[in-house]
Design a protein around this motif. Structure first.
Motif, PDB file in Angstrom:
ATOM      1  N   LYS A 180      45.071 -32.704   0.033  1.00  0.00           N
ATOM      2  CA  LYS A 180      45.688 -32.708  -1.282  1.00  0.00           C
ATOM      3  C   LYS A 180      44.604 -32.936  -2.332  1.00  0.00           C
ATOM      4  O   LYS A 180      44.086 -34.039  -2.471  1.00  0.00           O
ATOM      5  N   THR A 181      44.247 -31.891  -3.040  1.00  0.00           N
ATOM      6  CA  THR A 181      43.230 -31.988  -4.088  1.00  0.00           C
ATOM      7  C   THR A 181      43.885 -31.939  -5.460  1.00  0.00           C
ATOM      8  O   THR A 181      44.976 -31.382  -5.622  1.00  0.00           O
ATOM      9  N   ILE A 182      43.211 -32.500  -6.420  1.00  0.00           N
ATOM     10  CA  ILE A 182      43.707 -32.558  -7.792  1.00  0.00           C
ATOM     11  C   ILE A 182      42.685 -31.900  -8.704  1.00  0.00           C
ATOM     12  O   ILE A 182      41.484 -32.179  -8.616  1.00  0.00           O
ATOM     13  N   ASN A 183      43.175 -31.009  -9.552  1.00  0.00           N
ATOM     14  CA  ASN A 183      42.299 -30.344 -10.505  1.00  0.00           C
ATOM     15  C   ASN A 183      42.132 -31.239 -11.735  1.00  0.00           C
ATOM     16  O   ASN A 183      43.111 -31.576 -12.400  1.00  0.00           O
ATOM     17  N   PRO A 184      40.900 -31.636 -12.071  1.00  0.00           N
ATOM     18  CA  PRO A 184      40.722 -32.519 -13.238  1.00  0.00           C
ATOM     19  C   PRO A 184      41.177 -31.894 -14.549  1.00  0.00           C
ATOM     20  O   PRO A 184      41.662 -32.596 -15.446  1.00  0.00           O
TER      21      PRO A 184
END
Length: 221
Positions: A180-184
């Protein structure tokens, strides 16, 4: 016996004990911890010899990086201690012979190789008001050389190490679908309406009061 001699014997005794425990400890984690203790005592001996840079480098490089890495690696690996100790007495004569040879060579060098030598002194290329050279520590003299005469080589080496570090991170970076990655950029441009939803609910009602047990029995009858 002065304080310097007392610290020398103290550091030496603790260093010999830690080195012995490195090779005799059954638990690999304990061996690594004793190795860290040995390095710290060796840095103390470097300080007594007025080699401040070597002492600081030993603490920062080995205790701060290498030994911590060894400790994490040993703790993460499932080391079979009993399997490693199998065949110990089979190879003990050869190991004892090599160890005795190394000890004799070191004793010969220490007993006959440093007699009549004076204590080294680091002298910076700076003169005082009387025209006499100023005696400073070797760490200060080395720092002045690195950041004056050899400034560009030091900066080039730092850039090369930085490029190597970035290249290692880029080569090992892989995009995985199960993480689960988050785009800044999405976090920066997020709005409260996208995160919070207000739901209208009916007003709460008072719970009914329970009837006494006698009235409940009369209703059943």
């Amino acid at each position: 016996m002065d304080a310097k001699t007392g610290f020398f014997y103290l550091f030496s005794v603790v260093l010999l004990y830690a080195a012995f425990r490195v090779i005799s400890a059954r638990n690999p984690v304990h061996a690594v911890l004793h190795l860290m203790l040995a390095f710290s005592q060796a840095s103390g001996l470097w300080l007594l010899l007025k080699a401040e840079f070597l002492a600081i480098a030993l603490v920062l490089v080995y205790l701060g990086a290498v030994m911590v890495l060894f400790l994490f690696v040993v703790m993460m690996l499932d080391v079979d201690v009993e399997g490693m100790r199998q065949g110990f007495w089979k190879h003990f004569p050869l190991a004892a012979t090599i160890g005795a040879l190394v000890a004799l060579e070191m004793a010969a060098v220490l007993m006959g190789g440093f007699r009549g030598m004076e204590e080294p002194k680091a002298v910076a290329a700076v003169l005082d008001a009387a025209g006499q050279p100023v005696v400073v520590s070797n760490a200060k003299a080395l720092g002045e050389l690195m950041y004056t005469k050899y400034l560009y080589p030091v900066e080039i080496a730092a850039v090369i190490l930085l490029v190597a570090m970035i290249a290692a991170i880029a080569l090992t970076l892989r995009t995985r679908k199960d993480t689960k990655t988050i785009n800044p950029s999405q976090q920066v441009h997020v709005r409260a309406a996208d995160r919070l939803t207000v739901v209208k609910m009916a007003a709460t009602r008072q719970a009914p009061v329970p009837e006494p047990a006698a009235n409940a029995e009369e209703k059943k009858a």
